[in-house]
Design an enzyme around this catalytic site. Structure first.
Site, short mmCIF file in Angstrom:
data_model
loop_
_atom_site.label_atom_id
_atom_site.label_comp_id
_atom_site.label_asym_id
_atom_site.label_seq_id
_atom_site.Cartn_x
_atom_site.Cartn_y
_atom_site.Cartn_z
N LYS A 22 0.84 -1.21 0.00
CA LYS A 22 0.00 0.00 0.00
C LYS A 22 0.87 1.25 0.00
O LYS A 22 0.65 2.18 -0.78
CB LYS A 22 -0.90 0.00 1.24
N ASN A 23 1.86 1.27 0.89
CA ASN A 23 2.63 2.51 1.06
C ASN A 23 3.63 2.75 -0.07
O ASN A 23 4.18 3.84 -0.20
CB ASN A 23 3.34 2.52 2.43
N CYS A 129 -4.03 13.25 13.09
CA CYS A 129 -4.74 11.97 12.95
C CYS A 129 -4.52 11.17 14.21
O CYS A 129 -3.85 11.61 15.13
CB CYS A 129 -4.29 11.22 11.71
N ARG A 134 1.38 14.81 13.13
CA ARG A 134 1.85 14.58 11.76
C ARG A 134 1.85 15.82 10.87
O ARG A 134 1.09 15.92 9.90
CB ARG A 134 1.03 13.45 11.12
N VAL A 136 3.27 18.65 8.04
CA VAL A 136 3.88 18.47 6.71
C VAL A 136 4.91 19.58 6.45
O VAL A 136 5.21 19.91 5.31
CB VAL A 136 2.82 18.43 5.57
N ASP A 137 5.44 20.17 7.53
CA ASP A 137 6.37 21.29 7.39
C ASP A 137 7.60 20.95 6.54
O ASP A 137 8.09 21.79 5.78
CB ASP A 137 6.80 21.80 8.78
N LEU A 138 8.08 19.69 6.63
CA LEU A 138 9.28 19.33 5.87
C LEU A 138 8.99 19.29 4.37
O LEU A 138 9.83 19.66 3.55
CB LEU A 138 9.83 17.98 6.33
N ASP A 319 5.14 0.67 11.83
CA ASP A 319 3.91 0.03 11.35
C ASP A 319 3.78 -1.44 11.79
O ASP A 319 2.78 -2.08 11.48
CB ASP A 319 3.84 0.12 9.81
N ARG A 411 -8.37 -0.53 4.89
CA ARG A 411 -7.47 0.45 4.28
C ARG A 411 -6.13 -0.20 3.92
O ARG A 411 -5.44 0.30 3.04
CB ARG A 411 -7.20 1.60 5.25
C1 EPZ Z 1 4.61 6.94 6.13
O1 EPZ Z 1 3.89 8.02 6.66
C2 EPZ Z 1 3.64 5.78 6.07
N1 EPZ Z 1 2.53 6.13 5.22
C3 EPZ Z 1 3.18 5.42 7.47
O2 EPZ Z 1 2.36 4.26 7.39
C4 EPZ Z 1 4.40 5.10 8.33
O3 EPZ Z 1 3.97 4.86 9.66
C5 EPZ Z 1 5.38 6.25 8.31
O4 EPZ Z 1 5.72 6.59 6.93
C6 EPZ Z 1 6.67 5.99 9.06
O5 EPZ Z 1 7.29 4.85 8.52
C7 EPZ Z 1 2.64 6.03 3.90
O6 EPZ Z 1 3.68 5.65 3.35
C8 EPZ Z 1 1.45 6.37 3.08
P1 EPZ Z 1 6.85 10.33 7.98
P2 EPZ Z 1 4.49 9.51 6.59
O7 EPZ Z 1 6.74 11.58 7.19
O8 EPZ Z 1 5.21 9.67 5.31
C9 EPZ Z 1 7.23 13.68 11.37
C10 EPZ Z 1 0.48 2.89 7.93
O9 EPZ Z 1 -0.01 2.38 8.97
N2 EPZ Z 1 7.13 14.67 10.30
O10 EPZ Z 1 8.01 9.44 7.76
O11 EPZ Z 1 3.38 10.44 6.89
C11 EPZ Z 1 5.93 12.91 11.57
O12 EPZ Z 1 5.01 13.62 12.35
C12 EPZ Z 1 1.00 4.31 7.91
O13 EPZ Z 1 0.52 2.29 6.84
C13 EPZ Z 1 7.30 16.01 10.57
O14 EPZ Z 1 7.54 16.40 11.72
O15 EPZ Z 1 5.51 9.47 7.80
C14 EPZ Z 1 6.41 11.64 12.21
O16 EPZ Z 1 6.58 11.84 13.59
C15 EPZ Z 1 0.70 5.10 9.12
N3 EPZ Z 1 7.17 16.92 9.55
C16 EPZ Z 1 7.79 11.42 11.57
O17 EPZ Z 1 8.17 12.70 11.03
C17 EPZ Z 1 6.91 16.53 8.27
O18 EPZ Z 1 6.81 17.40 7.40
C18 EPZ Z 1 7.81 10.39 10.44
O19 EPZ Z 1 6.75 10.69 9.52
C19 EPZ Z 1 6.76 15.17 7.98
C20 EPZ Z 1 6.87 14.24 9.02
#
Ligand code: EPZ
Length: 432
Positions: A22-23, A129, A134, A136-138, A319, A411
């Site tokens: 999925k991811n 969520c 979570r 999206v600042d980065l 995950d 999902r």
């Molecule tokens: C991906 O989410 C996956 N989703 C998630 O899977 C997974 O848990 C996660 O990566 C970590 O491996 C998809 O691939 C669709 P991140 P993502 O950006 O990309 C922080 C599942 O159950 N952060 O790596 O959203 C964030 O808050 C799901 O299948 C910022 O601070 O995760 C988190 O603490 C849930 N600012 C950490 O980084 C940002 O701009 C990692 O998040 C972006 C992220």
């Protein structure tokens, strides 16, 4: 709303085919926005998140054909996966509405491709969520570094780069899967070279890079923490097979272990699961690599507790944290499970405790004292992985477990009841 009823106590034996990831599939689908030619994706799983992403892309003007136009599956990829042809001939809209992005945070992955292709995008901020805030600042900072102007207004990200994006060095302060994907997709059509430093190394990132390269992108450093992208003028169509779902494979490995069964995970890729296999082996699970995937069973008697900390790849994945906790709840001795990625990913704890688990949470760590047995109960959870951890607990618990809010499972787990019951589980879906 549907529920899943599990009656525990049956060891699972047999083969489970691991579906497409999925991811990996979600960003790959978003990549179709980068070209006016057809991107064909095979080995796609049949999941609600995939349907939601297809709906989002359709409203951007992407023409989508499933299985050659035959819903009945006449044109699948021959291995049980679905085939999706995505053609973004002409973009109809660069606005990703709140209704769709709220439903599925991965909707934000259209941001990079839309700005790169159309020079502008309006994408709803996803909001918090169940597992954390979570932000999206980065994603946004990186786009700014590539020359886009970003404004936040009325809950929407307004990104503009009317004269195109320009390559830059982007150093991520923390590892983010989504930001790495979004910025890699933005950079493939930028002018010049982009370096993504401290990039995420998850297999889904390398899969996206491999597909972009097939579409004509120039990217080096796949699988490392520094990706270098040399911008090109345009991308073209391609055909790409989605990698198998390592999280689904890890979940079913734990299902074999928790029920004292023996499963062959067909198509599972051990190189995507090293940290998980190591933790399982330490707990007393015997895992062998076969020419078809992985064979998983307990080595000898009860499992023992092991400590686990979630980390970005190649560490233990967040995950699989909830599923590991269900497994450890039945092991001998104590385990410390620490969640370092998300701040609120222990919602399964009170539900597992209702089934007799002994767990104490202190901040980001949970101390799990293994019990000889769990008991069935009505339970519910607020995210995908938490829900499946309750199914795992239900498979071994005495009596009946009724898992509510099954839409979370739908999902991310394709045909979960079918796959488990084919291996001997007493599990059924109860529809309203
Ligand atoms: C991906 O989410 C996956 N989703 C998630 O899977 C997974 O848990 C996660 O990566 C970590 O491996 C998809 O691939 C669709 P991140 P993502 O950006 O990309 C922080 C599942 O159950 N952060 O790596 O959203 C964030 O808050 C799901 O299948 C910022 O601070 O995760 C988190 O603490 C849930 N600012 C950490 O980084 C940002 O701009 C990692 O998040 C972006 C992220």
């Amino acid at each position: 709303m549907d529920q899943i009823r599990v009656r525990g106590g049956r060891p699972l034996t047999g083969d489970i085919r691991i579906s497409g990831s999925k991811n990996a599939a979600l960003p790959l689908m978003a990549a179709s926005l980068l070209t006016d030619q057809t991107l064909t994706l095979t080995n796609l799983p049949h999941l609600n998140d995939i349907t939601t992403m297809a709906g989002l892309l359709a409203q951007h003007g992407v023409d989508i054909v499933l299985n050659g136009g035959s819903e009945a599956g006449g044109h699948t990829d021959g291995q049980g996966g679905r085939v999706l042809e995505l053609t973004a001939g002409k973009l109809a809209s660069s606005r990703a509405p709140y209704d769709l992005v709220r439903k599925m945070r991965a909707g934000v992955l259209v941001l990079g491709p839309l700005v790169a292709r159309a020079g502008e995008a309006e994408v709803s901020l996803p909001g918090g969520c169940a597992i954390g805030t979570r932000p999206v600042d980065l994603h946004l900072k990186g786009l700014e570094q590539l020359g886009a102007t970003i404004e936040l207004q009325d809950g929407y990200i307004h990104a503009r780069a009317p004269h195109g994006l320009t390559g830059a060095e982007i150093v991520f302060p923390t590892v983010s899967v989504g930001a790495t994907e979004n910025l890699m997709m933005a950079a493939v059509l930028a002018k010049g070279e982009t370096r993504l430093v401290n990039a995420a190394r998850e297999p889904e990132i390398a899969d996206l890079a491999a597909c972009l390269i097939r579409m004509g992108a120039a990217i080096t450093g796949l699988g490392s923490d520094t990706l270098v992208i040399y911008g090109v003028d345009r991308l073209h169509g391609a055909r790409h097979a989605v990698i198998p779902d390592r999280i689904e494979a890890g979940t079913y490995a734990m299902a074999a272990a928790i029920t004292d069964g023996h499963l062959n995970l067909v198509g599972a890729k051990p190189e995507h699961l090293r940290a998980v296999l190591e933790a399982l082996a330490q707990a007393g699970v015997e895992i062998s690599e076969t020419n078809r995937g992985l064979s998983v069973k307990r080595a000898n008697g009860r499992l023992s507790g092991v400590d686990v900390m979630t980390e970005p790849f190649p560490g233990f994945p967040t995950d699989l944290q909830a599923q590991m906790m269900a497994l450890m709840a039945t092991a001998e001795g104590a385990s410390m499970i620490t969640e370092s990625i998300f701040e609120n990913r222990f919602m399964h704890v009170p539900e597992l405790m209702r089934m007799g688990a002994n767990i104490n949470v202190h901040g980001a760590s949970a101390l799990v004292r293994g019990q000889a047995g769990l008991t069935g109960a009505p339970v519910m959870a607020t995210d995908l992985r938490a829900s499946v951890s309750l199914v795992l607990a239900g498979l071994v618990a005495e009596g009946e477990t009724l898992v509510s809010r099954v839409y979370h499972l739908d999902r991310g787990y394709e045909l979960i009841e079918e796959k488990l019951s084919a291996c001997g589980a007493d599990i059924e879906r109860i529809s309203d």
